[in-house]
Design a protein around this motif. Structure first.
Motif, PDB file in Angstrom:
ATOM      1  N   UNK A 116      -8.262  31.940 -33.462  1.00 33.05           N
ATOM      2  CA  UNK A 116      -9.070  31.061 -34.304  1.00 33.05           C
ATOM      3  C   UNK A 116      -8.428  29.689 -34.449  1.00 33.05           C
ATOM      4  N   UNK A 117      -7.092  29.644 -34.516  1.00 32.72           N
ATOM      5  CA  UNK A 117      -6.400  28.356 -34.595  1.00 32.72           C
ATOM      6  C   UNK A 117      -6.521  27.588 -33.284  1.00 32.72           C
ATOM      7  N   UNK A 118      -6.385  28.271 -32.153  1.00 33.52           N
ATOM      8  CA  UNK A 118      -6.511  27.621 -30.854  1.00 33.52           C
ATOM      9  C   UNK A 118      -7.924  27.078 -30.654  1.00 33.52           C
ATOM     10  N   UNK A 119      -8.921  27.805 -31.132  1.00 32.05           N
ATOM     11  CA  UNK A 119     -10.301  27.329 -31.023  1.00 32.05           C
ATOM     12  C   UNK A 119     -10.502  26.057 -31.837  1.00 32.05           C
ATOM     13  N   UNK A 120      -9.830  25.951 -32.990  1.00 31.89           N
ATOM     14  CA  UNK A 120      -9.898  24.714 -33.777  1.00 31.89           C
ATOM     15  C   UNK A 120      -9.259  23.556 -33.011  1.00 31.89           C
ATOM     16  N   UNK A 121      -8.113  23.828 -32.381  1.00 29.68           N
ATOM     17  CA  UNK A 121      -7.453  22.790 -31.580  1.00 29.68           C
ATOM     18  C   UNK A 121      -8.338  22.388 -30.399  1.00 29.68           C
ATOM     19  N   UNK A 122      -9.021  23.333 -29.792  1.00 27.78           N
ATOM     20  CA  UNK A 122      -9.930  23.038 -28.680  1.00 27.78           C
ATOM     21  C   UNK A 122     -11.058  22.124 -29.130  1.00 27.78           C
ATOM     22  N   UNK A 123     -11.621  22.371 -30.322  1.00 33.78           N
ATOM     23  CA  UNK A 123     -12.678  21.514 -30.852  1.00 33.78           C
ATOM     24  C   UNK A 123     -12.148  20.104 -31.126  1.00 33.78           C
ATOM     25  N   UNK A 124     -10.904  20.024 -31.593  1.00 32.36           N
ATOM     26  CA  UNK A 124     -10.286  18.710 -31.816  1.00 32.36           C
ATOM     27  C   UNK A 124     -10.179  17.938 -30.506  1.00 32.36           C
ATOM     28  N   UNK A 125      -9.707  18.596 -29.455  1.00 34.46           N
ATOM     29  CA  UNK A 125      -9.571  17.930 -28.164  1.00 34.46           C
ATOM     30  C   UNK A 125     -10.919  17.505 -27.613  1.00 34.46           C
ATOM     31  N   UNK A 126     -11.943  18.337 -27.785  1.00 32.96           N
ATOM     32  CA  UNK A 126     -13.275  18.033 -27.232  1.00 32.96           C
ATOM     33  C   UNK A 126     -13.931  16.868 -27.955  1.00 32.96           C
ATOM     34  N   UNK A 127     -13.739  16.754 -29.261  1.00 33.64           N
ATOM     35  CA  UNK A 127     -14.420  15.729 -30.052  1.00 33.64           C
ATOM     36  C   UNK A 127     -13.598  14.446 -30.159  1.00 33.64           C
ATOM     37  N   UNK A 128     -12.298  14.591 -30.337  1.00 31.73           N
ATOM     38  CA  UNK A 128     -11.449  13.414 -30.564  1.00 31.73           C
ATOM     39  C   UNK A 128     -10.878  12.823 -29.274  1.00 31.73           C
ATOM     40  N   UNK A 129     -10.761  13.622 -28.219  1.00 35.58           N
ATOM     41  CA  UNK A 129     -10.229  13.130 -26.934  1.00 35.58           C
ATOM     42  C   UNK A 129     -11.114  13.609 -25.785  1.00 35.58           C
ATOM     43  N   UNK A 130     -12.378  13.231 -25.778  1.00 33.80           N
ATOM     44  CA  UNK A 130     -13.303  13.762 -24.760  1.00 33.80           C
ATOM     45  C   UNK A 130     -12.938  13.361 -23.329  1.00 33.80           C
ATOM     46  N   UNK A 131     -12.354  12.167 -23.149  1.00 35.56           N
ATOM     47  CA  UNK A 131     -12.015  11.722 -21.806  1.00 35.56           C
ATOM     48  C   UNK A 131     -10.835  12.499 -21.220  1.00 35.56           C
ATOM     49  N   UNK A 132      -9.960  13.007 -22.076  1.00 35.95           N
ATOM     50  CA  UNK A 132      -8.790  13.764 -21.617  1.00 35.95           C
ATOM     51  C   UNK A 132      -9.003  15.276 -21.706  1.00 35.95           C
ATOM     52  N   UNK A 133     -10.169  15.675 -22.199  1.00 37.19           N
ATOM     53  CA  UNK A 133     -10.399  17.101 -22.476  1.00 37.19           C
ATOM     54  C   UNK A 133     -10.282  17.955 -21.226  1.00 37.19           C
ATOM     55  N   UNK A 134     -10.870  17.490 -20.123  1.00 38.38           N
ATOM     56  CA  UNK A 134     -10.865  18.285 -18.899  1.00 38.38           C
ATOM     57  C   UNK A 134      -9.480  18.530 -18.342  1.00 38.38           C
ATOM     58  N   UNK A 135      -8.595  17.523 -18.446  1.00 38.35           N
ATOM     59  CA  UNK A 135      -7.250  17.676 -17.899  1.00 38.35           C
ATOM     60  C   UNK A 135      -6.308  18.372 -18.876  1.00 38.35           C
ATOM     61  N   UNK A 136      -6.449  18.077 -20.167  1.00 36.69           N
ATOM     62  CA  UNK A 136      -5.555  18.666 -21.169  1.00 36.69           C
ATOM     63  C   UNK A 136      -5.872  20.136 -21.441  1.00 36.69           C
ATOM     64  N   UNK A 137      -7.138  20.515 -21.280  1.00 35.26           N
ATOM     65  CA  UNK A 137      -7.538  21.898 -21.526  1.00 35.26           C
ATOM     66  C   UNK A 137      -8.014  22.535 -20.226  1.00 35.26           C
TER      67      UNK A 137
END
Length: 290
Positions: A116-137
């Motif tokens: 559940x914590x990792x899913x929250x971090x995933x949502x943060x990356x998708x919304x706050x860093x959308x341009x880096x989301x594909x490479x970071x995740x």
């Protein structure tokens, strides 16, 4: 002085369960059997759907499939024995069964909290860093994020179970609960309690505080990013992707805090039985729907 038996001298425990009325036990058996079957169908269906759908091969659904996997095992660790005891007159669980149930209960709770914590971090990356989301995740990162905690949490659970082995019992082998975990065991034990109780509080406190902090910080940053969005549709989309996860986090974390962040003696075990039913049987059923 009469020697006080240690945990290895116990061959079985008695699970008193939720209620003692035979008619209500039959009714509860039917209700919980339906809930358990819905949970199995929902979570297994979720895993299959995510695995065969190309459009669902994204990090959030990868973590969601593992959440469903953990929910199946978490509920299956407790519910079948509860269903058996609802229709049984003996209502016993063996010494080995108690240890196994404790081991998987502790491990799966910690893994679910982590996911559940990792899913929250995933949502943060998708919304706050959308341009880096594909490479970071990336897929490799997601596999590492989910595989290492499995090994770590099951190892920690083994240590906690060994501490359970150090509890002493003085002839009272009746557990006023429907499963075995740390609080019910501490309540009926008469020795070796303090080290088990305080290590349980420390381990649970450190882990839950850390993961809850990850969730809170992630959503604070998400909220800041949403307030900066000029598009109402963008804010609505961001909120819709987080609302269901926040619901699942609130239910699971809230019940765990109520159950474990309190001292187990006195009447607290009895007060927590219905809450335990909620997070061991009902929440795993609700998660796929949410």
């Amino acid at each position: 002085m009469k020697a006080m038996p240690n945990f290895t001298d116990v061959t079985e425990f008695i699970l008193l369960g939720l209620i003692s009325h035979q008619e209500l036990q039959v009714l509860l058996f039917g209700v919980f059997l339906v809930v358990y079957m819905i949970m199995l169908l929902g979570n297994i269906g979720m895993i299959i759907l995510i695995s065969i759908s190309p459009q669902l091969q994204t990090p959030i659904y990868f973590f969601l499939s593992h959440l469903s996997f953990v929910d199946v095992w978490f509920s299956s660790n407790v519910t079948p024995k509860m269903l058996e005891n609802l229709l049984s007159e003996t209502k016993t669980i063996s010494y080995v069964g108690c240890l196994v149930q404790c081991y998987f209960f502790i491990a799966l709770v910690h893994v679910e909290v982590y996911i559940l914590a990792v899913m929250a971090f995933d949502r943060y990356m998708a919304i706050c860093n959308p341009l880096l989301y594909g490479s970071k995740m990336s897929r490799t990162v997601c596999i590492w994020l989910i595989s290492v905690p499995y090994v770590y949490r099951f190892s920690v659970s083994l240590i906690c179970t060994l501490w359970t082995y150090g509890l002493y019992f003085c002839g009272n082998f009746e557990n006023n609960h429907f499963y075995f975990a740390d609080p019910p065991l501490i309540k009926i034990s008469c020795g070796g309690v303090h080290i088990k109780e305080y290590t349980m509080i420390v381990i649970a406190g450190v882990n839950f505080t850390y993961y809850l902090s990850v969730v809170l910080i992630s959503y604070i940053l998400i909220e800041i990013a949403m307030l900066r969005m000029h598009s109402a549709d963008g804010r609505k989309k961001a909120f819709s992707t987080c609302g269901s996860h926040l619901t699942a986090v609130t239910m699971f974390y809230g019940t765990l805090i109520f159950m474990h962040f309190r001292r187990p003696p006195e009447e607290s075990v009895e007060q927590g039985e219905m809450v335990a039913v909620f997070y061991t049987t009902v929440i795993p059923m609700l998660n796929p729907m949410i």
